[in-house]
Write an enzyme that holds these catalytic residues in place. Structure first.
Site, short mmCIF file in Angstrom:
data_model
loop_
_atom_site.label_atom_id
_atom_site.label_comp_id
_atom_site.label_asym_id
_atom_site.label_seq_id
_atom_site.Cartn_x
_atom_site.Cartn_y
_atom_site.Cartn_z
N GLU A 273 0.82 -1.22 0.00
CA GLU A 273 0.00 0.00 0.00
C GLU A 273 0.86 1.27 0.00
O GLU A 273 0.63 2.20 0.77
CB GLU A 273 -0.96 0.00 1.19
N ASP A 346 -8.33 -9.35 3.81
CA ASP A 346 -8.13 -8.24 4.73
C ASP A 346 -9.19 -8.15 5.83
O ASP A 346 -10.08 -7.30 5.75
CB ASP A 346 -8.11 -6.92 3.94
N GLU A 374 -12.71 -2.56 11.98
CA GLU A 374 -12.69 -1.83 10.71
C GLU A 374 -13.79 -2.32 9.77
O GLU A 374 -14.39 -1.53 9.05
CB GLU A 374 -11.32 -1.98 10.04
O1 GCW Z 1 -7.06 -3.09 5.97
C1 GCW Z 1 -6.16 -2.22 5.51
C2 GCW Z 1 -6.55 -0.95 6.18
C3 GCW Z 1 -5.41 0.05 6.26
C4 GCW Z 1 -4.24 -0.67 6.94
C5 GCW Z 1 -3.85 -1.88 6.11
C6 GCW Z 1 -2.73 -2.69 6.76
C7 GCW Z 1 -2.57 0.25 8.39
O2 GCW Z 1 -7.65 -0.39 5.51
O3 GCW Z 1 -5.86 1.16 6.98
O4 GCW Z 1 -3.14 0.21 7.12
O5 GCW Z 1 -4.94 -2.73 5.99
O6 GCW Z 1 -3.06 -3.64 7.45
O7 GCW Z 1 -1.58 -2.38 6.55
#
Ligand code: GCW
Length: 680
Positions: A273, A346, A374
């Site tokens: 990311e 995720d 989340e």
């Molecule tokens: O799920 C995603 C989240 C991000 C997070 C990323 C991760 C910290 O939306 O906010 O960043 O995973 O786990 O690195």
């Protein structure tokens, strides 16, 4: 009544009312109040840790005298953190090989008292407890500006502006709460890490926190930004094989250990990311991790290297971590642990386990759970997560893991976690990290008794049983009203709160769009990951691969994860996929209606402040459940072209109205009812 007695009576009522009104959730599960008599507690010597143990027992223990003993030879408790509790008629003896084991033993004794599960007679067998994992660690996604990524409980606990001079009392309370459930490590900052965390100025602040946490057995770790040598050190590169880079890290690590001799090590999110990493220089994850691990090794520090990597390539996102990491099996040095999210995508409400577990037998692995919700309604919905984490252990044996991490849900809110019930997830994380074999029911039972009731003994059994049931069902209810039968990632883009299965933002990464995951069309719905599709099933061990690969044998809870299924396909219930989807969404809504009733029936046993606060949150959850059901079913109906079964609650929204609604929140906020009511 005589005037004096009357006054006494009034003051007693006042005391009672103040006590009840003072329930704001800030005391978590540590609400025991002092007994009338001072019980004798003896400790082998004075030390910060043993003094805490003695103080905790003196404050709250109401039974016979307690003796704490260090026993270096204690056999049964192989881990130094383990303990043994022996109860006799006249005294209780707690033994351990270490001071921290004695503190854990003391908290355990108090937990037995609070949950009314103390062994009843002197003939009771000794209690032996040993943690299953050596490292039981919280990951805070806290930023240096005080915000918390995906945090829904206020600001970060760490007041960087005030540290190291001013110390919030919450630092000690935090350490105490963690120690009481056996958590022994904390990563203070976000994995999207600012290089500044390693500046001299911040290290001084971190040292102060580490000093506060140490007596509670909690070691501090930091998330690092792989490009720190460039940003902070002024080097032209962060290439892990560059001599100057290696030297820079060695010096930095020396500086850290000078301040914090028991510093735990680093957590790294690299080449994920948008974060920098070794791949920027043509190096592998193993090369990056090993460079840091070698520099930490002389101090016994470790590297937790995250496997959460994916990029917008043609490869199915669910396959990418495995594709990138599995070939590196055996290449990581002995003080590196690869940290893997429980599922391959995720932290969705339900995912199959990540097939990377068990696929790197020569590499140490640990699991990363997400305690913060989340993808489960933030701090507005009740989602007791122990059943979800236990589900993971059905597939991955704890004995194959080195450690367990949980993304924290803690913030500055008075009740710590935003929702009173969200505290149960912090609690459950700690308890399961200590003993993954504990049942979800046992954990819910413990948490409820310690945390929620005005008086455990006066709480009716049927009320307690239904509250437990509510907790145990809560995660499945969310799966039902958000994304049943293996659906995933139908969330609004960015904040991940509400439904947006239609979301399609031009120019945005396709693998961040819900349609990438649900693939609804006129034929059916679901992601074909079978051998005729992305073939993600290949990454699973043989027996599971065969099970998942076949639409007729694939467990229905994972069906649309692994298959694109025709709307008319018949499921085990005899209903078609479309009908079953409707029924699941509807069932989720009905479950929340039931939760509201259960909650209201508990009114007499819970203080009024928390009762009303939880009641209000349930109203939000109820409306959200309907919102989810209507949004998803009305949207998917455009493809299925079928009507809703008469038996389900019919939609109360119009699809086009819902599609217009935009929730104006950032990654760091939990929407309140006013904001939500304006859009649904
Ligand atoms: O799920 C995603 C989240 C991000 C997070 C990323 C991760 C910290 O939306 O906010 O960043 O995973 O786990 O690195």
């Amino acid at each position: 009544m005589k005037r004096r007695n009357y006054l006494l009576f009034l003051s007693m009522i006042a005391m009672f009312v103040t006590r009840v009104a003072a329930e704001d959730g800030s005391r978590l599960w540590l609400r025991q109040t002092a007994g009338d008599s001072i019980v004798h507690i003896s400790i082998p010597r004075q030390s910060p840790t043993l003094n805490i143990a003695a103080e905790e027992l003196r404050k709250d223990w109401k039974g016979v005298p307690v003796e704490l003993h260090i026993d270096k030879k204690q056999e049964k408790t192989k881990s130094a953190e383990g303990f043994c509790i022996r109860s006799g008629k006249d005294k209780i003896i707690i033994t351990s090989r270490s001071e921290i084991g004695l503190l854990y033993g003391s908290y355990h004794l108090l937990r037995l008292q609070a949950t009314h599960t103390l062994p009843s007679s002197e003939s009771a067998q000794p209690i032996y407890e040993v943690p299953a994992f050596k490292l039981r660690i919280l990951n805070h996604w806290d930023n240096l500006d005080g915000t918390v990524e995906r945090g829904y409980a206020g600001q970060s606990l760490w007041k960087w502006d005030e540290l190291p001079d001013k110390l919030s009392p919450r630092y000690t309370e935090y350490a105490r709460a963690n120690a009481s459930i056996g958590i022994n490590g904390t990563v203070l900052n976000n994995v999207n890490a600012s290089p500044q965390i390693l500046s001299e100025e911040y290290l001084q602040k971190i040292k102060t926190l580490a000093d506060i946490f140490r007596p509670y057995g909690i070691r501090v770790f930091l998330s690092i930004n792989f490009a720190t040598p460039i940003v902070l050190g002024g080097l032209p590169t962060a290439d892990p094989l560059d001599k100057d880079v290696i030297h820079w890290w060695k010096q930095k690590i020396k500086q850290i250990y000078h301040l914090i001799p028991d510093f735990g090590g680093f957590l790294v999110k690299a080449n994920s990311e948008g974060q920098p990493g070794p791949c920027d220089y043509g190096r592998t994850h193993a090369q990056g991790a090993n460079m840091l691990a070698d520099a930490l090794k002389p101090y016994k520090g470790i590297v937790m290297w995250r496997a959460f990597v994916y990029s917008p390539t043609d490869a199915d996102r669910a396959k990418q971590a495995y594709l990138e990491f599995q070939p590196l099996n055996g290449q990581f040095h002995s003080n590196v642990i690869v940290q893997i999210k429980n599922g391959p995508v995720d932290f969705q409400p339900r995912e199959p386990y990540s097939p990377l577990f068990g696929a790197m037998p020569q590499t140490q692995q640990m699991v990363e759970f997400q305690i913060t919700q989340e993808y489960l309604g933030f701090s507005n919905h009740i989602a007791f997560l122990a059943p979800m984490w236990k589900e993971f252990y059905n597939f991955v044996s704890p004995t194959t893991l080195k450690a367990v991490a949980g993304v924290s849900n803690i913030g500055t809110d008075t009740n710590w976690c935003g929702h009173h019930f969200a505290q149960a997830n912090w609690y459950a994380f700690g308890r399961l990290a200590w003993n993954p074999h504990l049942s979800s029911e046992k954990i819910a039972d413990e948490w409820l008794k310690q945390t929620l009731y005005i008086n455990v003994e006066n709480t009716k059994d049927e009320v307690h049983t239904s509250l437990k049931q509510l907790m145990l069902e809560s995660r499945e209810a969310i799966v039902n009203y958000m994304m049943p039968l293996g659906l995933h990632h139908l969330f609004a883009w960015g904040h991940h709160y509400g439904p947006q299965p239609w979301c399609n933002i031009a120019g945005t990464r396709p693998d961040w769009m819900p349609s990438y995951y649900h693939k609804a069309d006129e034929q059916g719905i679901g992601f074909n990951r079978s051998s005729t599709g992305s073939n993600a099933v290949m990454q699973y061990p043989d027996s599971l691969r065969q099970l998942y690969n076949n639409i007729y044998t694939c467990p229905e809870e994972y069906l649309l994860w692994f298959h694109h299924v025709p709307w008319t396909h018949t499921l085990s219930s005899g209903f078609t996929l479309w009908e079953e989807l409707c029924k699941h969404y509807d069932h989720g809504v009905q479950q929340v209606r039931e939760f509201q009733k259960i909650w209201n029936s508990a009114q007499n046993y819970i203080d009024s402040t928390r009762f009303v606060e939880i009641q209000s949150k349930l109203k939000i959850q109820m409306r959200d459940a309907i919102w989810w059901k209507d949004a998803c079913l009305l949207y998917f109906q455009q493809f299925s072209k079928k009507s809703f079964p008469y038996s389900i609650e019919q939609p109360i929204h119009e699809l086009n109205e819902l599609q217009k609604a935009i929730l104006p929140i950032s990654n760091f906020e939990c929407p309140d009812s006013k904001l939500l009511n304006a859009i649904r």
